[in-house]
Design an enzyme around this catalytic site. Structure first.
Site, mmCIF file in Angstrom:
data_model
loop_
_atom_site.group_PDB
_atom_site.id
_atom_site.type_symbol
_atom_site.label_atom_id
_atom_site.label_comp_id
_atom_site.label_asym_id
_atom_site.label_seq_id
_atom_site.Cartn_x
_atom_site.Cartn_y
_atom_site.Cartn_z
ATOM 1 N N HIS A 66 0.889 -1.032 0.056
ATOM 2 C CA HIS A 66 -0.003 -0.011 -0.089
ATOM 3 C C HIS A 66 0.833 1.091 0.079
ATOM 4 O O HIS A 66 1.436 1.603 0.919
ATOM 5 C CB HIS A 66 -0.932 -0.129 1.340
ATOM 6 C CG HIS A 66 -1.944 1.109 1.375
ATOM 7 N ND1 HIS A 66 -2.474 1.287 2.667
ATOM 8 C CD2 HIS A 66 -2.018 2.056 0.579
ATOM 9 C CE1 HIS A 66 -3.298 2.303 2.502
ATOM 10 N NE2 HIS A 66 -3.115 2.765 1.311
ATOM 11 N N MET A 137 -10.247 3.550 1.879
ATOM 12 C CA MET A 137 -9.926 3.888 3.339
ATOM 13 C C MET A 137 -10.667 4.320 4.172
ATOM 14 O O MET A 137 -11.576 5.198 4.045
ATOM 15 C CB MET A 137 -8.795 5.055 3.219
ATOM 16 C CG MET A 137 -7.531 4.752 2.683
ATOM 17 S SD MET A 137 -6.478 3.481 3.140
ATOM 18 C CE MET A 137 -6.280 3.890 4.852
HETATM 19 C C1 DX5 Z 1 -3.133 3.551 7.805
HETATM 20 C C2 DX5 Z 1 -2.639 2.253 7.115
HETATM 21 C C3 DX5 Z 1 -3.072 0.725 7.886
HETATM 22 C C4 DX5 Z 1 -3.076 0.767 9.215
HETATM 23 C C5 DX5 Z 1 -4.321 0.074 9.855
HETATM 24 O O1 DX5 Z 1 -2.956 4.660 7.022
HETATM 25 O O2 DX5 Z 1 -2.899 2.262 5.700
HETATM 26 O O3 DX5 Z 1 -2.863 -0.294 6.877
HETATM 27 O O4 DX5 Z 1 -1.824 -0.077 9.485
HETATM 28 O O5 DX5 Z 1 -4.161 0.167 11.114
HETATM 29 P P1 DX5 Z 1 -5.362 -0.395 11.958
HETATM 30 O O6 DX5 Z 1 -5.592 -1.572 11.706
HETATM 31 O O7 DX5 Z 1 -4.747 -0.412 13.292
HETATM 32 O O8 DX5 Z 1 -6.288 0.706 11.825
HETATM 33 ZN ZN ZN Z 2 -2.550 0.424 4.699
#
Ligand code: DX5
Ligand code: ZN
Length: 216
Positions: A66, A137
């Site tokens: 990502h 997101m």
């Molecule tokens: C945040 C990242 C996510 C993050 C998610 O911008 O893209 O992948 O690691 O973390 P949690 O599951 O703790 O919300």
């Molecule tokens: Zn992510």
């Protein structure tokens, strides 16, 4: 489509990356989600190619990369060549999103396109014909451990509806941010099939049970 769990390494103990990868593979995750941040597109810096090369060596699971970086086309070749199975970039960060998708496809791998919570579905619509994955997101990107934003659910349903109407039922709709045993249910109902989770699964006493609770 059956649902998949993509474990976000941002939530693990990075000082013990190999141990954490082994642990989450044993716990039954499907993909390893690797969050690359440049301190420009998002207000945080995580890790880049040197770390992901080591992750690739230690991992058996596919790397779900990502990219939260500006002008991502500059780095597609690097993240493809180190062995990513999927590369997702942000629509908001790319002057020519179609060129990024084409560059990812030139490596024979899956191309994902992501939108932030404030970006409307209409902006990603032109790319639903060629992307293999759409990442919605469910928090503002940049940090793990944030609270799920319920306003994003409508976008998940709309994207799944548009994909179905284009006969593109096999395209993944991935959700990322604040996903846990509670929020996963509403995301699944809305049409998501890939659940990213960092703090919830890596923070769980029983990681196998946490992974299982996300595969619904
Ligand atoms: C945040 C990242 C996510 C993050 C998610 O911008 O893209 O992948 O690691 O973390 P949690 O599951 O703790 O919300
Ligand atoms: Zn992510």
């Amino acid at each position: 489509m059956k649902s998949l769990v993509s474990a976000s390494l941002l939530g693990c103990d990075l000082a013990d990356l190999k141990g954490e990868i082994n642990s989450i593979e044993k716990a039954g995750a499907d993909w390893l989600h690797c969050d690359v941040m440049d301190g420009m597109f998002v207000n945080n810096i995580s890790f880049g190619t040197p770390v992901l090369k080591c992750v690739k060596k230690a991992a058996k699971l596919p790397l779900d990369t990502h990219l939260m970086i500006n002008d991502p086309i500059r780095y597609i070749d690097d993240y493809a060549e180190l062995g990513s199975a999927n590369i997702t970039f942000h629509l908001e960060a790319a002057p020519d999103p179609q060129a990024v998708i084409d560059r990812i496809h030139s490596h024979g791998i899956s191309a994902g396109i992501s939108i932030k919570p404030a970006t409307p579905v209409s902006e990603v619509k032109p790319y639903l014909q060629s992307a293999d994955l759409v990442l919605v997101m469910t928090v503002d990107p940049g940090f793990g451990g944030q609270k799920f934003m319920p306003d994003t659910l409508e976008k998940i349903s709309e994207i799944r509806f548009l994909l179905d109407s284009l006969c593109r039922e096999n395209v993944h709709v991935e959700v990322d941010g604040g996903i846990n045993a509670g929020t996963v249910k509403i995301c699944r109902e809305a049409g998501a099939d890939v659940m990213v989770s960092g703090s919830y699964i890596f923070g769980a006493d029983n990681r196998a049970a946490a992974v299982k609770s996300l595969r619904i």
